[in-house]
Design a protein around this motif. Structure first.
Motif, PDB file in Angstrom:
ATOM      1  N   THR A 164      -8.392  63.118 -53.073  1.00  0.00           N
ATOM      2  CA  THR A 164      -6.978  63.037 -53.445  1.00  0.00           C
ATOM      3  C   THR A 164      -6.679  64.014 -54.590  1.00  0.00           C
ATOM      4  N   ALA A 171       2.310  53.437 -58.083  1.00  0.00           N
ATOM      5  CA  ALA A 171       3.554  53.797 -57.386  1.00  0.00           C
ATOM      6  C   ALA A 171       3.366  53.419 -55.911  1.00  0.00           C
ATOM      7  N   PRO A 172       4.466  53.341 -55.155  1.00  0.00           N
ATOM      8  CA  PRO A 172       4.333  52.935 -53.743  1.00  0.00           C
ATOM      9  C   PRO A 172       3.356  53.810 -52.945  1.00  0.00           C
ATOM     10  N   ASP A 173       3.263  55.105 -53.231  1.00  0.00           N
ATOM     11  CA  ASP A 173       2.319  55.951 -52.469  1.00  0.00           C
ATOM     12  C   ASP A 173       0.947  56.045 -53.153  1.00  0.00           C
ATOM     13  N   ARG A 174       0.762  55.307 -54.201  1.00  0.00           N
ATOM     14  CA  ARG A 174      -0.492  55.225 -54.976  1.00  0.00           C
ATOM     15  C   ARG A 174      -0.870  56.543 -55.665  1.00  0.00           C
ATOM     16  N   HIS A 175       0.061  57.480 -55.731  1.00  0.00           N
ATOM     17  CA  HIS A 175      -0.203  58.689 -56.514  1.00  0.00           C
ATOM     18  C   HIS A 175       0.397  58.548 -57.905  1.00  0.00           C
ATOM     19  N   LYS A 227       2.454  59.485 -61.181  1.00  0.00           N
ATOM     20  CA  LYS A 227       3.778  60.103 -61.278  1.00  0.00           C
ATOM     21  C   LYS A 227       3.943  60.780 -62.635  1.00  0.00           C
ATOM     22  N   ASP A 258       2.027  67.435 -56.379  1.00  0.00           N
ATOM     23  CA  ASP A 258       1.327  66.240 -55.863  1.00  0.00           C
ATOM     24  C   ASP A 258       1.681  64.984 -56.650  1.00  0.00           C
ATOM     25  N   ARG A 289      12.243  59.438 -55.432  1.00  0.00           N
ATOM     26  CA  ARG A 289      12.624  58.068 -55.074  1.00  0.00           C
ATOM     27  C   ARG A 289      12.817  57.970 -53.582  1.00  0.00           C
TER      28      ARG A 289
END
Ligand code: FAD
Length: 366
Positions: free
Chosen positions: A57, A304-308, A310, A361, A366
């Motif tokens: 990742t 975060a919702p995408d697990r990345h 921020k 990345d 949002r």
């Protein structure tokens, strides 16, 4: 009211390391709600650096870029920040290959151990383990020393770290944030949200829409074991990702059941079910006698919702900077993540130390 270039909300490792990066050319104030910085996720981590963690990742690139800074004791620690321990990823029938290694350099690539080699390394393993992958570069991080060095660098650089100062409300007008805290007010050009599990709440208090961050509880249990020689054992985990443990002193281990329970931001405490699960998984992994639970704690890992992670200015509030969503890797990525965030705040390109890292990345969307 005192005026600053940048107010950072949160004195955990995210806020402290970013503050250390920013002080050479900005007037920085860190506000921390608690009486001490590091009471939450930063003070409750399992304290390891692991190249393979999280798979192939963008966060891994931050982990690898951070290694050089840790080795160089950034930002001025008197003691080494890493102590090599090595990690063993146990395999069993049906789960034997290590996936998602991507293009890890040879220095970090795990090597295979058969069962005989594994027994020499970790005596007392149960029969189901067929072998393991050994990751020699895995290291303990001296988290307290690292965090302390970051806060010291902030102060040395003329920045201020104010504890017992909870951000209550902030409003931006004419390019200035008017910041109200439980310890008084401040004015700043840029406000950084480095509030960990409270990232959504801080955004709301600043009149900024949230990103959907969710805090997830994770438990660690310190067990006293009826055998010695545990201190220098490798960090042990399974490829199924159902537990990890590492030696803590000669007669004790830290065991984590890899729980991930969504909770409201809070002073997290362990649940009995997670403690019991940790002990059960540990006893199914090795035949070492568990004598007592010496300590137990829980902390919040925030995603975060995408697990990345921020990192960046808010698209709708250009003087509000997000530094959130560090999940379970916020310590091992902090040296490079803080450099990335400081570069984005200053504007201009990314420095050479971040070659291969793409800020997009981690973009705030949002
Ligand atoms: C059990 C466990 C094991 C882990 N193990 C590892 C590991 O081995 N390696 C690794 O790299 N990472 C690990 N992590 C993850 C790591 O701990 C986190 O990613 C990291 O500490 C997050 O740092 P932070 O500064 O964002 O959050 P925090 O340390 O939680 O800091 C946020 C701060 O913001 C403050 N704050 C909140 N609201 C306000 C407000 N309104 N005003 C002022 N201040 C406010 C809080 O009081 C808090 O001190 C682990 C986490 C847990 C829970």
């Amino acid at each position: 009211m005192d005026s600053y270039d940048i107010v950072i909300v949160g004195g955990g490792i995210a806020g402290a390391s970013l503050g250390a990066r920013l002080v050479p050319d900005a007037k920085v104030l860190i506000i921390e709600a608690e009486d001490l910085c590091g009471r939450h996720a930063t003070g409750r981590s399992a304290a390891f650096w692991q190249a393979s963690l999280g798979g192939d990742t963008p966060e891994r690139r931050l982990t690898l870029a951070s290694r050089r800074f840790f080795d160089a004791r950034w930002p001025g620690s008197e003691t080494p920040l890493l102590r090599t321990r090595g990690a063993v990823h146990l395999t069993h029938a049906g789960a034997e290959s290590f996936e998602d290694l991507g293009d890890l350099a040879d220095d970090f690539m795990p090597t295979h151990l058969d069962r005989a080699a594994l027994d020499r390394l970790i005596p007392g393993l149960r029969d189901q383990w067929t072998g393991a992958w050994f990751e020699g570069s895995c290291a303990d991080i001296e988290v307290a020393a690292f965090h302390h060095a970051c806060l010291a660098a902030v102060r040395r650089g003329g920045g201020i770290v104010r504890t017992d100062a909870e951000l209550l409300r902030a409003r931006e007008s004419d390019g200035r944030w008017m910041v109200e805290t439980s310890a008084g007010g401040a004015i700043a050009r840029i406000l950084v949200n480095a509030a960990g599990a409270w990232g959504e709440q801080v955004a709301t208090r600043c009149g900024v829409a949230g990103l959907g961050l969710v805090a997830k509880r994770r438990t660690v249990v310190q067990l006293r074991i009826g055998r010695t020689g545990l201190k220098d054992l490798p960090f042990v985990t399974d490829l199924h990702e159902s537990f990890y443990f590492k030696g803590e002193g000669d007669h004790a281990v830290w065991v984590c059941p890899l729980d991930e329970t969504p909770v409201e931001p809070c002073d997290a405490a362990p649940e009995e079910i997670d403690v019991a699960t940790a002990i059960d998984r540990f006893e199914k992994a090795v035949d070492w006698p568990v004598e007592a639970v010496e300590r137990k704690w829980a902390g919040l890992r925030t995603f975060a919702p995408d697990r990345h992670m921020k990192f960046g200015f808010d698209p709708d509030s250009p003087q509000f900077f997000w530094c959130v969503g560090q999940g379970g890797m916020g310590i091992q990525t902090a040296p490079a993540a803080s450099l990335l965030c400081a570069s984005l705040i200053r504007g201009g390109g990314l420095p050479e130390e971040l070659t291969g890292i793409d800020a997009r990345d981690f973009a705030v969307v949002r």
